[in-house]
Design a protein around this motif. Structure first.
Motif, PDB file in Angstrom:
ATOM      1  N   PRO A 197      15.782   5.768 -29.874  1.00  0.00           N
ATOM      2  CA  PRO A 197      16.789   5.207 -28.963  1.00  0.00           C
ATOM      3  C   PRO A 197      16.535   3.746 -28.618  1.00  0.00           C
ATOM      4  O   PRO A 197      15.387   3.300 -28.555  1.00  0.00           O
ATOM      5  N   ILE A 198      17.633   3.015 -28.401  1.00  0.00           N
ATOM      6  CA  ILE A 198      17.571   1.596 -28.043  1.00  0.00           C
ATOM      7  C   ILE A 198      18.201   1.404 -26.649  1.00  0.00           C
ATOM      8  O   ILE A 198      19.332   1.840 -26.410  1.00  0.00           O
ATOM      9  N   ILE A 199      17.452   0.733 -25.783  1.00  0.00           N
ATOM     10  CA  ILE A 199      17.977   0.379 -24.460  1.00  0.00           C
ATOM     11  C   ILE A 199      18.393  -1.093 -24.507  1.00  0.00           C
ATOM     12  O   ILE A 199      17.585  -1.954 -24.866  1.00  0.00           O
ATOM     13  N   ALA A 200      19.644  -1.353 -24.135  1.00  0.00           N
ATOM     14  CA  ALA A 200      20.157  -2.725 -24.113  1.00  0.00           C
ATOM     15  C   ALA A 200      19.821  -3.362 -22.778  1.00  0.00           C
ATOM     16  O   ALA A 200      19.971  -2.740 -21.732  1.00  0.00           O
ATOM     17  N   SER A 201      19.367  -4.620 -22.823  1.00  0.00           N
ATOM     18  CA  SER A 201      19.032  -5.316 -21.584  1.00  0.00           C
ATOM     19  C   SER A 201      19.359  -6.792 -21.694  1.00  0.00           C
ATOM     20  O   SER A 201      19.172  -7.403 -22.749  1.00  0.00           O
ATOM     21  N   GLY A 202      19.831  -7.365 -20.592  1.00  0.00           N
ATOM     22  CA  GLY A 202      20.100  -8.801 -20.540  1.00  0.00           C
ATOM     23  C   GLY A 202      21.560  -9.122 -20.725  1.00  0.00           C
ATOM     24  O   GLY A 202      22.096  -8.956 -21.817  1.00  0.00           O
ATOM     25  N   GLY A 203      22.194  -9.571 -19.639  1.00  0.00           N
ATOM     26  CA  GLY A 203      23.552 -10.079 -19.762  1.00  0.00           C
ATOM     27  C   GLY A 203      24.631  -9.312 -19.025  1.00  0.00           C
ATOM     28  O   GLY A 203      25.789  -9.731 -19.019  1.00  0.00           O
ATOM     29  N   ALA A 204      24.272  -8.164 -18.389  1.00  0.00           N
ATOM     30  CA  ALA A 204      25.300  -7.370 -17.702  1.00  0.00           C
ATOM     31  C   ALA A 204      25.932  -8.176 -16.572  1.00  0.00           C
ATOM     32  O   ALA A 204      25.236  -8.726 -15.729  1.00  0.00           O
ATOM     33  N   GLY A 205      27.259  -8.261 -16.583  1.00  0.00           N
ATOM     34  CA  GLY A 205      27.953  -8.983 -15.523  1.00  0.00           C
ATOM     35  C   GLY A 205      29.114  -8.184 -14.953  1.00  0.00           C
ATOM     36  O   GLY A 205      29.421  -8.263 -13.777  1.00  0.00           O
ATOM     37  N   ASN A 206      29.757  -7.394 -15.815  1.00  0.00           N
ATOM     38  CA  ASN A 206      30.856  -6.546 -15.336  1.00  0.00           C
ATOM     39  C   ASN A 206      30.862  -5.217 -16.090  1.00  0.00           C
ATOM     40  O   ASN A 206      30.073  -5.010 -17.009  1.00  0.00           O
ATOM     41  N   GLY A 217      27.755  -2.279 -29.404  1.00  0.00           N
ATOM     42  CA  GLY A 217      26.310  -2.451 -29.584  1.00  0.00           C
ATOM     43  C   GLY A 217      25.583  -1.167 -29.952  1.00  0.00           C
ATOM     44  O   GLY A 217      24.389  -1.190 -30.244  1.00  0.00           O
ATOM     45  N   LYS A 218      26.307  -0.016 -29.902  1.00  0.00           N
ATOM     46  CA  LYS A 218      25.728   1.295 -30.260  1.00  0.00           C
ATOM     47  C   LYS A 218      24.437   1.596 -29.490  1.00  0.00           C
ATOM     48  O   LYS A 218      23.548   2.312 -29.973  1.00  0.00           O
ATOM     49  N   ALA A 219      24.314   1.024 -28.291  1.00  0.00           N
ATOM     50  CA  ALA A 219      23.104   1.253 -27.493  1.00  0.00           C
ATOM     51  C   ALA A 219      23.086   2.693 -26.974  1.00  0.00           C
ATOM     52  O   ALA A 219      24.137   3.314 -26.797  1.00  0.00           O
ATOM     53  N   ASP A 220      21.886   3.199 -26.749  1.00  0.00           N
ATOM     54  CA  ASP A 220      21.729   4.547 -26.199  1.00  0.00           C
ATOM     55  C   ASP A 220      21.649   4.504 -24.684  1.00  0.00           C
ATOM     56  O   ASP A 220      21.896   5.510 -24.020  1.00  0.00           O
ATOM     57  N   ALA A 221      21.265   3.370 -24.154  1.00  0.00           N
ATOM     58  CA  ALA A 221      21.140   3.207 -22.716  1.00  0.00           C
ATOM     59  C   ALA A 221      21.352   1.736 -22.400  1.00  0.00           C
ATOM     60  O   ALA A 221      21.170   0.879 -23.272  1.00  0.00           O
ATOM     61  N   ALA A 222      21.735   1.449 -21.164  1.00  0.00           N
ATOM     62  CA  ALA A 222      21.891   0.046 -20.764  1.00  0.00           C
ATOM     63  C   ALA A 222      21.161  -0.172 -19.452  1.00  0.00           C
ATOM     64  O   ALA A 222      21.264   0.631 -18.523  1.00  0.00           O
TER      65      ALA A 222
END
Lengths: 251, 193
Positions: A197-206, A217-222
């Motif tokens: 699994p890949i956790i996406a991080s950096g850039g969340a604004g809305n 991004g096909k991320a598994d978690a954010a």
């Protein structure tokens, strides 16, 4: 069906929560245990505590905090920041952490990943990778993005998986602090090249940024911090929005 | 009520102890056979790799103690897997309490499965007050195949066993101590069995 995870990240310094804006300025956002309980109740799927203090007392303070969180919180949490040995991990897991996250120490000595996976199991070893896109190349950086390395993000991520990491927490230094969305192109490449699994991080604004990182991004978690800490986004609203957009979440 | 959590060196047992305390009970951590035998409820946790966990269990002499217990026993995660006949991970002979095999998820999937998934086809008092399709937290790379003893199922590429029961032995693939309010309810149901 396995749901996509929403993970608030709490930056910790000397036992208090802070949030680095572009990893440089720090703002106080409250007591970690109290915040953790609020997040658990509001529908967060997991929590990450990232310890950025650099004191002699650090190890003991962090272990105490982990124990206080584990006593109160009934969702999983990961602890990271300055972890560099099997002994460090042992103390954190014994105090009730579910997973640990390692970053610079894995770059400096990649065998650490193998050692931790062998001793504690891959499922509790997250490797955090900070990377920055320079002239089209995604390069791994250390020390909160300040120190460049020779490592290519995708090659390093593959090696991390092969050495036994259970998941990858990828922070794009280009996106972090911008509130302009996650690095979805790089995330999608990571997801296609790896099968952890890949956790996406950096850039969340809305809220749209989260939909995009799960779909494009096909991320598994954010993972995000300030948008949650400063109540710009409520987790419940976010999950309802994600479900409307066809993303499976726990509600 | 005397609750013993078997402490044989595998995994995050502190969280289970804390969850039990949040429910208003206390639990003892022990690997002592007499202590375990004298408990009203036994919890058999475990995370990590199957063959090394089984080695630790054997070196503590607990591979003989656990199957002979007569009080309610709850295996969690790897604990449940070790209670089966065979684990593919590390080619490990299990305790043989549940008549099921433990095999690896397809490599077409992200492995380990990490996160919240649903439990359904709930068939035990363990799930009293729990809705069909409730979300629970799971972290695992190997799964127990569905069998006659299955009391809860989850879908991840395949339908597999996320809850299992035979007589006084119960097993949960998910972590009730980390599965929010629903998990605590399931843990409480076990303590009231």
């Amino acid at each position: 069906m396995l749901t996509k995870r929403i993970i608030p990240c709490l930056d910790i310094k000397d036992g208090r929560t802070v949030k680095g804006v572009n990893f440089i300025d720090l703002r106080d956002a409250g007591d970690p245990v109290e915040l953790a309980e609020i997040y658990a109740r509001s529908g967060a799927d997991e929590l990450v505590f990232l310890d950025i203090s650099a004191t002699e007392e650090k190890r003991k303070t962090l272990a105490n905090l982990v124990r206080r969180v584990a006593e109160k919180v009934n969702i999983p949490f990961t602890v990271g920041g300055g972890i560099s040995s099997v002994e460090d991990v042992d103390i954190l897991l014994k105090n009730g952490a579910d997973k640990v996250s390692i970053n610079s120490s894995a770059v400096k000595r990649p065998e650490l990943i193998n050692e931790l996976a062998a001793k504690f199991g891959s499922q509790c070893i997250t490797v955090a990778i900070d990377a920055k896109q320079i002239k089209g190349q995604w390069m791994v950086h250390l020390v909160g993005g300040k120190v460049p390395t020779e490592l290519n993000l995708f090659e390093w991520a593959k090696e991390v998986q092969e050495r036994g990491a259970g998941e990858i927490l990828f922070t794009s230094m280009n996106n972090d602090g911008t509130k302009a969305g996650f690095a979805n192109e790089a995330l999608a490449v990571l997801s296609s090249k790896l099968n952890i699994p890949i956790i996406a991080s950096g850039g969340a604004g809305n809220m749209q940024h989260f939909t995009d990182t799960f779909i494009k991004g096909k991320a598994d978690a954010a993972l995000a911090a300030s948008v949650f800490h400063f109540k710009e986004i409520e987790i419940k609203d976010l999950k309802e929005e994600l479900r409307r957009n066809g993303v499976e979440v726990r509600l | 009520m005397k609750i013993v959590i078997i402490d044989y060196g595998a995994g995050n047992i502190q969280s289970i102890k804390f969850a039990i305390e949040r429910l208003g009970y206390t639990a003892i951590l022990s690997r002592d056979a007499d202590e375990i035998k004298s408990a009203n409820k036994v919890i058999f946790p475990g995370v990590g790799e199957a063959s090394s966990a089984m080695r630790m269990l054997k070196s503590a002499g607990l591979d003989k103690v656990i199957p002979a217990l007569e009080q309610p026993v709850l295996g969690i995660c790897l604990g449940m897997q070790l209670m089966c006949t065979y684990c593919e991970e590390g080619d490990t002979e299990g305790l043989g309490i549940f008549h099921a095999r433990v095999v690896k998820f397809s490599n077409q999937l992200k492995v380990p499965q990490i996160g919240w998934n649903r439990i359904h086809d709930l068939k035990s008092d363990l799930f009293k007050g729990i809705s069909e399709g409730e979300f629970v937290y799971l972290v695992h790379s190997y799964y127990v195949k569905e069998c006659e003893e299955t009391i809860a199922s989850t879908e991840y590429g395949v339908e597999y066993t996320s809850g299992i029961q035979k007589d006084n032995f119960y097993g949960l693939q998910f972590h009730p101590e980390k599965s929010s309010d629903a998990g605590e309810k399931i843990l409480e149901n076990f303590l009231k069995v």
